[in-house]
Design an enzyme around this catalytic site. Sequence first.
Site, PDB file in Angstrom:
ATOM      1  N   GLY A 277       0.813  -1.282  -0.002  1.00 36.40           N
ATOM      2  CA  GLY A 277      -0.037   0.026  -0.159  1.00 36.40           C
ATOM      3  C   GLY A 277       0.763   1.204   0.095  1.00 36.40           C
ATOM      4  N   CYS A 282       1.402  12.867   1.386  1.00 33.30           N
ATOM      5  CA  CYS A 282       0.382  13.484   0.256  1.00 33.30           C
ATOM      6  C   CYS A 282      -0.381  12.834  -0.206  1.00 33.30           C
ATOM      7  CB  CYS A 282       1.489  14.000  -0.922  1.00 33.30           C
ATOM      8  SG  CYS A 282       2.710  15.240  -0.406  1.00 33.30           S
TER       9      CYS A 282
END
Length: 487
Positions: A277, A282
Amino acid sequence: MYLREWNMTITKVCCIGAGYVGGPSCAVIAHKCPNLTVTVVDQSTERIAQWNSDKLPIFEPQLDEVVKSCRGKNLFFSTDVDKGIREAELIFICVNTPTKTFGLGKGRAADLKYIESAARRIAEVAQNSKIVVEKSTVPVKAAESIANILSANVKPGVKYQVLSNPEFLAEGTAIADLLKPDRVLIGGDQSVEGVEAMEGLSWVYRHWVPSQNIITMNTWSSELSKLAANAFLAQRISSINAMSAICEATGADVEEVAHAVGTDSRIGPKFLKASVGFGGSCFQKDVLNMVYLCECLNLPEVAAYWQQVIDINDYQRKRFTKRIVDSLFNTVTSKRIAILGFAFKKDTGDTRESAAIYVSKYLLEEGANIRIYDPKVPEDQIISDLTSAEITDQPEKVHELVSICSDAYEAAEGSHALVICTEWDEFQTLDYQRIYNKMLKPAFIFDGRLILNHQKLLDMGFKVETIGKRLSRDQSKIVRTYANGTP
């Protein structure tokens, strides 16, 4: 650079915020613009002291060299925020914009309190005209809020132009990205003064960036482009991770699928690497910001689309952890598990939204004993992340079950399983035979980043589980036999 409409020459630049964006960005500006004086200001005396020391507060390849080449010459780090604001003609706002943890938009909207505080400080201190550049990642229309604050508190003879200049840095390659950017976006008001202000900022970048790579546009397009770029990249990662689940269920190999898809020139190969993942400061923040924006604009279907990008990322972390538990005979209680890598990606010490935090969280909830090693993340940062209120309501359990190790061999010794959570290069060159000999048997390796030679590990005797493919020693021998041309 002389701005005629403003009777202003750009000679001094100030950056408010000495974090991951402000420090590296302004170091490169100072490095490439020896005719400019660049001052980075921050209220944190500790952080400024680190920027002025031999041990910088963040790790980035090449950052030390760039900072040392101009620090004390035309690059300065200071806690005197007011002086920096007063003297500069051009001011970057590079403060943190975290996701709100309470109130309207909790968990999705950006918290703009630091942006507002910076704008009010500029309005209070400035004695002459300024170009104010919003560089922090912000929701669309944030520049309008800054402009409203400045105009409501304007002094006689003082003018402001507010520009949007979003950063597109990837941690681990930030300096390379700054030195050779794909593009520099500058958004501003389309008035004569706004166009001139955009030209002033463009002049700074033209010291090293080709003119064709500097794109000017209206403010709102610039702000939305930043969110859109990160949302598109995150969507690609979630897409290939969704494919990895299908591959594991069918026997397909996600790396082969990614290669086949990536050779299509319309798609390309980048960001098609299946993993446990995405993380970092951000992607999740910006996608959630996009979700909240769509909800506020009464676009629920669009909001649901982008929310699914986050949901797949969460699913991938939980799915990977479930494979660990299932493989270890459906229980990890009191079992020793080594986590290699805690940063969200290699070549950075940043742990924000790191996959390792969530894998550790889920394993701790199952009662596992976790031994963690990362070459760049300090012990206090790891413990702070795992004991934060968002991760656990039992911090004492973390202190009881988590050990921080000095190297991978220490972490692996006596462990039931080894879990790769960050793609550090050194993890590819470890002596895995030595590791295997010191682990409990059967010894498991869970490669969450697809960086290891799985065949060699299988031959050593490891039980290997990875993202997006099925592995077994018997199957690999069959594949290898046919590859050699002998049935």
